[in-house]
Design a protein around this motif. Structure first.
Motif, mmCIF file in Angstrom:
data_model
loop_
_atom_site.group_PDB
_atom_site.id
_atom_site.type_symbol
_atom_site.label_atom_id
_atom_site.label_comp_id
_atom_site.label_asym_id
_atom_site.label_seq_id
_atom_site.Cartn_x
_atom_site.Cartn_y
_atom_site.Cartn_z
ATOM 1 N N HIS A 239 65.173 69.058 72.604
ATOM 2 C CA HIS A 239 65.080 67.634 72.292
ATOM 3 C C HIS A 239 66.487 67.053 72.170
ATOM 4 O O HIS A 239 67.373 67.652 71.554
ATOM 5 N N PHE A 241 67.957 64.962 70.353
ATOM 6 C CA PHE A 241 68.601 64.859 69.030
ATOM 7 C C PHE A 241 69.337 66.160 68.712
ATOM 8 O O PHE A 241 70.519 66.155 68.353
ATOM 9 N N GLY A 311 66.459 61.500 61.782
ATOM 10 C CA GLY A 311 66.097 60.580 62.857
ATOM 11 C C GLY A 311 64.831 60.997 63.548
ATOM 12 O O GLY A 311 64.222 62.002 63.200
ATOM 13 N N GLY A 312 64.452 60.222 64.545
ATOM 14 C CA GLY A 312 63.241 60.521 65.312
ATOM 15 C C GLY A 312 62.082 59.667 64.883
ATOM 16 O O GLY A 312 61.166 59.399 65.659
ATOM 17 N N ARG A 314 61.047 56.654 61.378
ATOM 18 C CA ARG A 314 61.616 55.889 60.273
ATOM 19 C C ARG A 314 61.651 56.721 58.989
ATOM 20 O O ARG A 314 60.638 57.298 58.591
ATOM 21 N N GLY A 336 67.632 57.078 67.738
ATOM 22 C CA GLY A 336 68.013 57.318 69.121
ATOM 23 C C GLY A 336 66.802 57.433 70.009
ATOM 24 O O GLY A 336 65.661 57.338 69.551
ATOM 25 N N GLU A 339 66.194 58.212 76.309
ATOM 26 C CA GLU A 339 66.643 57.310 77.387
ATOM 27 C C GLU A 339 68.129 57.004 77.276
ATOM 28 O O GLU A 339 68.730 56.550 78.237
ATOM 29 N N ASP A 418 60.716 49.217 71.274
ATOM 30 C CA ASP A 418 60.879 49.285 69.816
ATOM 31 C C ASP A 418 61.083 47.878 69.261
ATOM 32 O O ASP A 418 61.817 47.073 69.848
ATOM 33 N N VAL A 430 64.471 49.554 62.157
ATOM 34 C CA VAL A 430 63.328 49.711 63.074
ATOM 35 C C VAL A 430 62.072 49.262 62.339
ATOM 36 O O VAL A 430 61.731 49.800 61.285
ATOM 37 N N ASN A 439 54.080 57.606 66.722
ATOM 38 C CA ASN A 439 55.198 58.430 66.272
ATOM 39 C C ASN A 439 54.736 59.261 65.078
ATOM 40 O O ASN A 439 54.738 58.808 63.947
HETATM 41 C C1 OOB Z 1 64.427 60.479 69.411
HETATM 42 O O1 OOB Z 1 64.178 60.400 70.749
HETATM 43 P P1 OOB Z 1 62.750 60.293 71.460
HETATM 44 O O2 OOB Z 1 63.033 60.019 72.871
HETATM 45 O O3 OOB Z 1 61.911 61.467 71.095
HETATM 46 O O4 OOB Z 1 62.005 59.050 70.788
HETATM 47 C C2 OOB Z 1 62.587 57.772 70.808
HETATM 48 C C3 OOB Z 1 61.808 56.837 69.922
HETATM 49 C C4 OOB Z 1 62.535 55.525 69.713
HETATM 50 O O5 OOB Z 1 62.340 54.650 70.789
HETATM 51 C C5 OOB Z 1 61.891 55.053 68.420
HETATM 52 O O6 OOB Z 1 60.633 54.516 68.689
HETATM 53 C C6 OOB Z 1 61.705 56.329 67.644
HETATM 54 O O7 OOB Z 1 61.650 57.371 68.607
HETATM 55 N N1 OOB Z 1 62.818 56.626 66.713
HETATM 56 C C7 OOB Z 1 62.947 56.088 65.468
HETATM 57 C C8 OOB Z 1 64.123 56.660 64.921
HETATM 58 N N2 OOB Z 1 64.650 57.503 65.838
HETATM 59 C C9 OOB Z 1 63.834 57.457 66.912
HETATM 60 N N3 OOB Z 1 62.205 55.190 64.793
HETATM 61 C C10 OOB Z 1 62.630 54.864 63.546
HETATM 62 N N4 OOB Z 1 63.734 55.368 62.948
HETATM 63 C C11 OOB Z 1 64.514 56.261 63.606
HETATM 64 N N5 OOB Z 1 65.618 56.750 62.997
HETATM 65 O O8 OOB Z 1 63.553 60.397 68.598
HETATM 66 C C12 OOB Z 1 65.856 60.677 69.036
HETATM 67 C C13 OOB Z 1 66.813 60.906 70.016
HETATM 68 C C14 OOB Z 1 68.129 61.086 69.658
HETATM 69 C C15 OOB Z 1 68.500 61.055 68.316
HETATM 70 C C16 OOB Z 1 67.549 60.835 67.351
HETATM 71 C C17 OOB Z 1 66.222 60.651 67.703
#
Ligand code: OOB
Length: 541
Positions: A239, A241, A311-312, A314, A336, A339, A418, A430, A439
């Motif tokens: 992943h 992150f 992260g990932g 809220r 993050g 994308e 988002d 967010v 999520n």
């Molecule tokens: C991370 O990446 P993904 O591609 O699994 O998911 C992205 C989505 C975002 O568009 C958003 O909807 C949500 O996950 N998200 C959060 C968040 N971090 C991601 N929603 C609220 N608070 C947060 N801190 O999830 C990801 C990629 C890189 C670093 C960290 C997380």
């Protein structure tokens, strides 16, 4: 010329600006490791599977795997589907690919044959690296090979007996030709990440060497990494992150040590933290909660820990406030997406910012717009959809022309789906999402994909999967079913999804039967009304 068809490059003037401004430095990911190995060959790079590898050893092993991939006929630009847990084979495969110019497609460990077959076909994978060693893994490997005609080799780890698969160890045992140059160029696609954020089946996100190097370098800087850093990789390394924000790749770039955790549970992690003097870790919010609970109970030695990234999904403010008192380290919120765009709270931010916001963009070249339904920017403080473009944000999903036409604006902004609020200081909060993804504590459940699987059940006439609030996970999933005859139970549907090879985190947490769905004026299923029904049910329980 890009090596891969189906990849959307940045417009040349934009690319030239990113180079001129130093965001793209013309490096490849293979050389990130080589550079650190030159600087400090004897420093521990990796602790994994009970072994310790210094930078020189890891660097050489990466060359061996690259030679092994070439010897099996894999060419630059070929895709290699990777489905491995956190461990040495994952890291070796990754760097072997970076050096041979082969493009790894990073499936998550939780994925099963449904997702793997889809990914093998979509990517046109020439080969796969899968976990071996057991009947379940063998079955998975056979299914993937049989269902994607492009797959020529299946490499398996572990100590499986004789079978139709090539042992991963043959790659590691290959002899590199000294002086063989890397087969990758900075502008080429280095890796295909999975999107958690789109409707329908997972999409593939091409990340180039230049763009991902920018991502990991800037992330390492914003998290304050250096050669004394010891990162615990508790989340899946596949992943984004854990891989590069800054994670494994950022730590290797900084010349630090990465400890791969076989599982993210507090007991496993606390032992590793105490033993390896871990300084940094990244977690999703449900794990932050689990660690807080366990730390209060077990009083572990976390004295080396300086930074927890969350992260990932809220993170609740109450949870954020408990991190320092209970774990004794600083908190950094990370918002993050695979994308591209990354937002971080900064290490010197006031507590209020760290507790209540998801941070601000990583790079000064990140462009972020917060827009209303008409596509016009909303004022700071108001909620709108986040659109973004920048030096490490994709311009198109891989081989997804139709989807790309709506996922991006004509001038190249990625419509994230988002819903965010930008505060006057530039930090983002967010608030929700427009996209049809639930999520579930950082695991992204694609609604349409799961609904399609459930519709194939003989006793499901119609189905709607909705998220409902959950104190630990943020959200969980409820499948509302209009049955055909006798209503299926949750167990029936979970068995059905398991049989179809769907990852367990996509299985519904609850199942409710209804005679019919509430509809909106336009005749669509009224999901908001279903969520309200679900909340009522929850309260009534
Ligand atoms: C991370 O990446 P993904 O591609 O699994 O998911 C992205 C989505 C975002 O568009 C958003 O909807 C949500 O996950 N998200 C959060 C968040 N971090 C991601 N929603 C609220 N608070 C947060 N801190 O999830 C990801 C990629 C890189 C670093 C960290 C997380």
């Amino acid at each position: 010329m890009p090596l891969l068809d189906g990849f959307t490059p940045w417009p040349e003037p934009t690319a030239a600006r990113y180079r001129a401004e130093g965001h793209w430095t013309g490096t490849t990911l293979g050389s990130v490791l080589r550079d650190s190995a030159r600087r400090a060959p004897a420093h521990t790079a990796l602790v994994a599977d009970g072994r310790r590898l210094d930078y020189a050893e890891l660097d050489r092993a990466a060359d061996c795997v690259a030679a092994g991939l070439r010897a099996h006929g894999l060419k630059p630009g070929n895709r290699l589907l990777v489905h491995l847990p956190n461990g040495l084979p994952f890291v070796l495969t990754l760097f072997g690919c970076f050096r041979a110019g082969v493009v790894p497609v990073l499936a998550l460990p939780a994925h099963r044959e449904s997702e793997l077959v889809h990914l093998a076909r979509l990517s046109g994978a020439a080969a796969c690296v899968l976990e071996g060693g057991g009947p379940e893994q063998d079955r998975l490997a056979r299914t993937v090979r049989a269902s994607a005609h492009t797959v020529r080799h299946v490499f398996t780890t572990g100590t499986a007996g004789p079978g139709p698969f090539t042992p991963f160890d043959t790659l590691v045992a290959a002899e590199p030709d000294p002086g063989t140059p890397d087969d990758a160029r900075p502008q080429d696609v280095a890796v295909l990440l999975l999107s958690g954020g789109t409707t329908g089946l997972p999409k593939l996100i091409p990340r180039t060497h230049d763009d991902y190097a920018c991502n990991l370098r800037a992330s390492a800087a914003v998290a304050g990494l250096d050669a004394s850093t010891v990162t615990l990789l508790a989340l899946p390394a596949a992943h984004n992150f854990a891989l590069a924000c800054p994670g494994l790749l950022g730590t290797l770039h900084a010349g630090g040590t990465t400890v791969l955790a076989p599982a993210p549970d507090p007991e496993t992690a606390f032992d590793l933290i105490a033993r390896e003097r871990v300084t940094t870790v990244a977690l999703v919010p449900p794990l932050v909660l689990a660690w807080l609970e366990a730390a209060e109970l077990l009083a572990p030695d976390l004295s080396s820990l300086t930074l927890l990234q969350a992260g990932g999904a809220r993170l609740k403010e109450e949870t954020a406030r408990r991190v320092r008192p209970v774990l004794g380290c600083a908190l950094q919120q990370v918002y993050g997406m695979a994308e591209g765009l990354l937002n971080f709270t900064r290490l010197d931010d006031p507590d209020e910012t760290v507790f209540t916001t998801q941070g601000r963009p990583l790079s000064d070249a990140d462009e972020v717009r917060v827009v209303g339904p008409d596509g016009a920017d909303v004022p700071d403080g108001e909620t709108g959809e986040l659109w973004t473009r920048g030096p490490y944000t994709l311009r198109g999903y891989f081989r997804a022309e139709r989807h790309n036409a709506t996922a991006f604006t004509l001038d190249g902004f990625y419509r994230s789906g988002d819903l965010v609020r930008r505060l006057p200081g530039g930090n983002l909060v967010v608030e929700g999402r427009l996209k049809d993804v639930i999520n579930r504590g950082g695991d992204k459940v694609p609604v349409e994909e799961v609904e399609n699987h459930l519709l194939a059940h003989p006793r499901v006439h119609d189905v709607a999967l909705v998220g409902y609030p959950d104190p630990d996970m943020g959200e969980r999933t409820c499948a509302f079913v209009v049955p055909r005859g006798e209503a299926p139970t949750r167990r029936d549907l979970v068995d059905h999804l398991t049989a179809r090879g769907v990852a367990a985190f996509k299985h519904p947490d609850r199942v409710r039967a209804l005679d019919s769905f509430p509809r909106t004026g336009a005749g669509k299923v009224d999901r908001a009304a279903l969520v309200r029904t679900q909340n009522t049910v929850v309260e009534a329980l």
